[in-house]
Each structure stands twice: as structure tokens, then as C-alpha cells.
Scaffold this motif. Structure first.
Motif, PDB file in Angstrom:
ATOM      1  N   ASP A 119       0.839  -1.204   0.000  1.00 16.26           N
ATOM      2  CA  ASP A 119       0.000   0.000   0.000  1.00 16.26           C
ATOM      3  C   ASP A 119       0.871   1.249   0.000  1.00 16.26           C
ATOM      4  O   ASP A 119       0.603   2.215  -0.706  1.00 16.26           O
ATOM      5  N   TYR A 143      -1.671 -18.466  -3.734  1.00 13.00           N
ATOM      6  CA  TYR A 143      -2.055 -17.649  -4.883  1.00 13.00           C
ATOM      7  C   TYR A 143      -3.349 -18.159  -5.524  1.00 13.00           C
ATOM      8  O   TYR A 143      -4.154 -17.390  -6.038  1.00 13.00           O
ATOM      9  N   LYS A 195      -5.356 -12.880   3.079  1.00  8.68           N
ATOM     10  CA  LYS A 195      -5.978 -11.907   2.194  1.00  8.68           C
ATOM     11  C   LYS A 195      -5.016 -10.766   1.810  1.00  8.68           C
ATOM     12  O   LYS A 195      -4.835 -10.477   0.615  1.00  8.68           O
ATOM     13  N   ALA A 196      -4.413 -10.158   2.814  1.00  8.96           N
ATOM     14  CA  ALA A 196      -3.563  -8.999   2.542  1.00  8.96           C
ATOM     15  C   ALA A 196      -2.335  -9.349   1.683  1.00  8.96           C
ATOM     16  O   ALA A 196      -2.056  -8.656   0.701  1.00  8.96           O
ATOM     17  N   LEU A 198      -2.097 -11.653  -0.484  1.00  7.67           N
ATOM     18  CA  LEU A 198      -2.571 -11.906  -1.841  1.00  7.67           C
ATOM     19  C   LEU A 198      -2.822 -10.596  -2.575  1.00  7.67           C
ATOM     20  O   LEU A 198      -2.464 -10.440  -3.746  1.00  7.67           O
ATOM     21  N   GLN A 199      -3.432  -9.651  -1.861  1.00  3.45           N
ATOM     22  CA  GLN A 199      -3.669  -8.348  -2.491  1.00  3.45           C
ATOM     23  C   GLN A 199      -2.344  -7.655  -2.804  1.00  3.45           C
ATOM     24  O   GLN A 199      -2.208  -7.006  -3.842  1.00  3.45           O
ATOM     25  N   HIS A 202      -0.771  -8.688  -6.014  1.00 11.07           N
ATOM     26  CA  HIS A 202      -1.383  -8.124  -7.212  1.00 11.07           C
ATOM     27  C   HIS A 202      -0.959  -6.685  -7.466  1.00 11.07           C
ATOM     28  O   HIS A 202      -1.184  -6.158  -8.547  1.00 11.07           O
ATOM     29  N   LYS A 203      -0.345  -6.062  -6.467  1.00  7.79           N
ATOM     30  CA  LYS A 203       0.140  -4.702  -6.672  1.00  7.79           C
ATOM     31  C   LYS A 203       1.612  -4.675  -7.077  1.00  7.79           C
ATOM     32  O   LYS A 203       2.167  -3.604  -7.324  1.00  7.79           O
TER      33      LYS A 203
END
Ligand SMILES: *[C@@H]1O[C@H](CO)[C@@H](O)[C@H](O)[C@H]1NC(C)=O
Ligand SMILES: *[C@@H]1O[C@H](CO)[C@@H](O)[C@H](O)[C@H]1NC(C)=O
Length: 449
Positions: A119, A143, A195-196, A198-199, A202-203
Motif C-alpha cells: 500500500d 495464490y 488476504k492482505a 494476496l492483495q 497483485h500490486k
């Protein structure tokens, strides 16, 4: 003349040993490629105290942020609480640190389990590389979490779907639910731990896998075909692969020098997530009963084990594991199958007796036994209510260390072949060099103008 610093990498490891070391090894490799790369390596104060004085290249510098838990709490005593604190309390000091840097970062390399770094990177428009310090196969399981859910494999419940075969993950050989990383066993772990990261992936522009391509080629190829980021397999171990033989004065190496070739079982069950004392006692008694010579690296348990073990075994609080594994007297490794230990055993060509305790170790053991066929199971995983007993351990160890049996010969052959495949990867012009050069060239594009 001073080199022009064109590329400023900020490295943010998870503050734990299994994470700091691979991140540091990676940074040394990258920093070693070009003197115009500067690495700022971010540590908590606790970790600065632990490794602040160790040698590193001039173009790697430490920067610190406050500890996430009060120092009177020992890290090992509450691993979950510590992990939660890392997730919730480190982002802000990390941002503050970035604000104070004189040279703005051109790349952030963050451990996959400090997902907030993604982030920060995206808010500031800084390219991000995520380091995955475990196997590519474990990464692929996380993943493809959505596929696991779709096929009813999440959460894994040992008495319901534990024996179901998972074969929906691209490139991954079939695996039972109960051999997946143990984090998959609790539904709430998705929110808490999966969850985090994995997100974050993607960034990212880059995913760096701390693996050896040869070991997990199909999984890695499948990931490359699917992921939107560039994937590099950079097993940081190579910097240490050349074992120094100057350590001959160490007691345990002296002792090993006196033992016949391939006759000693090396035992190490990890440094920090230990199994229960009563399981330790069973293992110690089993080893004695087997009549096999062994070298046991047992942090904290040394004195008690020495008493049980008697003459046949040498128990030490610590040893240089790779030097030991590469010693000609070592014929096998009883291991908790941490990723680092697994790779070191493979690189040394030593067959493994698997005794995983938790987390990814369970899946590493599956790969060792079923995929690479370079080991046998002592136990599928540590179970405090159902210990592996001394008699079964003794019998298995005897069979395992009997180099003349057909079964053992097959293991030795496989271990040797796997080792050779890895050696090709690290040879001049091999995949390792290609990946490292490719990654470095790519990050040098983001220079200061
Ligand atoms: C696993 O499934 C059984 C039977 O449905 C259930 O009783 C048990 O609570 C489940 N275990 C977990 C950890 O969810
Ligand atoms: C294992 O960890 C040590 C540091 O604790 C590191 O020096 C070594 O390179 C690692 N080995 C592998 C195979 O990654």
C-alpha cells in the motif's frame, strides 16, 4: 571517484530470522551487481541489536523503526500476537522513515508477509518487488486460494476433507489437503493472514521466489503464465554455497572427521518452534536404540539430551548447518523440513527423514517424500497427542542409515540427481545467474534523473 547512486532500494523484511536472512542474502546479491545500487535495509531496533554489527557491503545501509511489541515480550512466546502486531503497527513508522530518507526510493522490496508495504509503495508510486521466502509451491497454493475454495479444499479439516486430493493448482503435483500449509486449516486465517499478502502480490511489479527453479519448474512456469508481475527465482543461498573449510578446529567437525563416510545422522528440528520435550525424549531414546551415530543441533535442550544420548551421539547447541550437511561423514538428515533446511539438504545431496512441525514444513515434507523422492517420513507432522515412539524411530533410523539396502540406495541416487540438477542451475550461465542479472538490469531502469 564516487559512483553515481542511481537506484535506491528500500528493503523491508518481516522481523523474524527465517525472513531477515533471505532478504539480506538477496540484497547482498543485488548490491553486489552494481555499485550504483544503494540498499536501505529496514530493521526493528531489536533486530538492529542482533545483526547490526555483522559484515555487509558498503552499499547496504541499515535504517531502524521501533519494535512492534514491548521488548519484555520474547518474540517466541506469542508468535501469533507478534505476527498481528507486525501487520498492524509497522506501516506508520515505515512511512515516516521513507519521508526522512534523503534519497527517495526507486524500488521497495518487501517480504510477502508485510503486505502493508504494498500500500505504501502504491500510494507513493514506487515500484514494488515482493520476496517470497518459502517454496514456490507454497506460494502457488496461496495464490490459487480461490480454486481451493471452489473445489471444497478450504478450510482443510483433518476429519472431513484432509485426505482429499488437491489437483486443481496449475503445475502442482497432486497433494492431500492435510499436506497443505497448516494455515489452511482455519477459516479465519484467510482474513488474518492470507488476504492482505494476496492483495499485495497483485500490486507488485516483481515476485522474487527464494527457490531453485529446477526443484519446482512446473509450478513456477504455471505461475509465470498466469501472474501479471515478472517472476524471478533467486535462491539467495548461493552466496553461502561455497562452504568454508577453515572451520576444522570446531569440535563437532573434529568429531565428524573421525567418523566413517556417510555413517552419521544429522538431527535438527528447527530453532524456534520446537516440539514438546516428551517428543524430544522419544527421539533421543530412539536414536540411541538405533545404534547409529548422530550429531544433534538442539538449541536450549542440549544438556538434557546429552544425558539421554550417551556415547553414540554428539549434541551441540548450534552448528554451521551447511558445512555439516556437506561433510563426508553425514549420511542422512532428520529434519523439521523448514524451507532453508530443505534447500540445504538438497544442495548437499543428503537424504532426509522428515518430521515437520507446522506451517509450510508439512508441505515441504510432502515434496521431499513424494515428489523428489529423497526422503522418508518419520511422522506426517508433530502431534502432541500421538507421539512418534522410540521403537518406531529406532527401526526407521536403522533402515534409513543402512546404505547397502536397495531402498536406501534408491534414495541416495535420487538425492544425488536432485543435487546435480541444482548445481547446474548455479553454474556459470545457469538459470540463477540469468535471473539475477535480469532482475538487476530491470530495477536499474528506475533511476534518478
Ligand atoms: C472438523 O469437522 C468436524 C465434523 O464436521 C467438526 O466437528 C470439527 O469442529 C471441525 N474442526 C474444525 C477445526 O473446524
Ligand atoms: C539458510 O540460512 C542461512 C542463514 O541463517 C543462510 O546463510 C543460508 O544461505 C540459507 N540457506 C539456504 C539454502 O537458503
Amino acid at each position: 571517484m564516487k559512483p553515481i547512486l542511481s537506484c535506491h532500494v528500500v528493503a523491508m523484511p518481516y522481523p523474524g530470522r527465517g525472513h531477515i536472512n533471505p532478504m539480506m542474502d538477496l540484497c547482498k546479491l543485488v548490491a553486489g551487481k552494481s555499485s550504483s545500487i544503494l540498499v536501505t535495509f529496514v530493521l526493528t531496533e531489536e533486530w538492529l541489536g542482533l545483526i547490526g554489527s555483522s559484515a555487509k557491503p558498503d552499499n547496504i545501509r541499515f535504517a531502524t523503526i521501533p519494535n512492534v511489541i514491548p521488548s519484555e515480550h520474547v518474540r517466541g512466546s506469542d508468535p501469533n500476537g507478534f505476527a498481528m502486531a507486525v501487520l498492524s503497527k509497522m506501516e506508520e513508522p515505515f512511512e515516516r522513515l521513507l519521508n526522512e530518507l534523503q534519497l527517495s526510493p526507486t524500488l521497495i522490496i518487501a517480504d510477502a508477509v508485510v503486505p502493508w508495504a504494498a500500500d505504501v509503495a502504491s500510494r507513493r508510486n514506487i515500484p514494488l518487488a515482493v520476496l517470497w521466502p518459502m517454496s514456490a509451491s507454497v506460494f502457488s497454493v496461496f495464490y490459487h486460494f480461490d480454486l481451493l475454495v471452489q473445489h471444497g479444499h478450504f478450510p482443510v479439516n483433518l476429519s472431513v476433507n484432509g485426505n482429499d486430493i488437491v489437483d486443481c493448482i496449475p503445475g502442482l503435483s497432486p497433494i492431500r489437503g492435510l499436506d497443505l500449509p497448516t494455515v489452511m486449516r482455519l477459516e479465519e486465517n484467510y482474513q488474518r493472514f492470507l488476504k492482505a499478502p494476496l492483495q499485495a502480490i497483485h500490486k507488485a511489479q516483481y515476485l522474487l521466489l527464494a527457490s531453485v527453479y529446477e526443484l519446482e519448474a512446473e509450478v513456477i512456469d504455471a505461475l509465470k503464465a498466469k501472474a501479471s508481475c515478472s517472476i524471478y527465482t533467486i535462491c539467495p543461498t548461493t552466496t553461502h554455497f561455497k562452504v568454508k573449510d577453515s572451520n576444522g578446529d570446531l569440535n563437532y567437525l573434529k568429531w565428524l572427521n573421525l567418523q566413517p563416510p556417510n555413517s552419521v545422522l544429522f538431527v535438527s528440528l528447527g530453532s524456534y518452534l520446537s516440539i514438546s520435550g516428551s517428543q524430544m525424549d522419544e527421539i533421543a531414546a530412539g536414536l540411541c536404540k538405533s545404534g547409529t551415530s548422530f550429531l544433534w543441533a538442539a538449541r536450549g535442550e542440549t544438556l538434557r539430551l546429552k544425558e539421554i544420548c550417551g556415547e553414540k551421539g554428539l549434541v551441540v547447541p548450534w552448528c554451521d548447518q551447511l558445512s555439516v550437511l556437506c561433510h563426508p561423514s553425514i549420511g542422512g538428515f532428520l529434519s523439521h523440513c523448514g524451507w532453508n533446511s530443505t534447500k540445504e539438504a538438497i544442495l548437499a545431496g543428503v537424504p532426509i527423514l522428515t518430521f515437520p512441525i507446522m506451517m509450510d514444513q508439512v508441505m515441504n515434507a510432502k515434496m521431499i517424500v513424494e515428489d523428489w523422492q529423497i526422503g522418508w517420513r518419520v511422522k506426517r507432522e508433530f502431534d502432541k497427542d500421538n507421539l512418534a515412539k522410540r521403537d518406531e524411530i529406532a527401526e526407521l533410523v536403522q533402515k534409513f542409515m543402512n546404505l547397502e539396502s536397495g531402498e536406501r540406495k534408491q534414495l541416495t541416487k535420487k538425492a544425488r540427481e536432485t543435487q546435480q540438477a541444482c548445481e547446474r542451475e548455479f553454474a556459470e550461465g545457469g538459470a540463477f545467474q540469468i535471473y539475477l542479472d535480469g532482475f538487476t538490469r530491470s530495477i536499474l531502469q528506475y533511476h534518478h534523473h
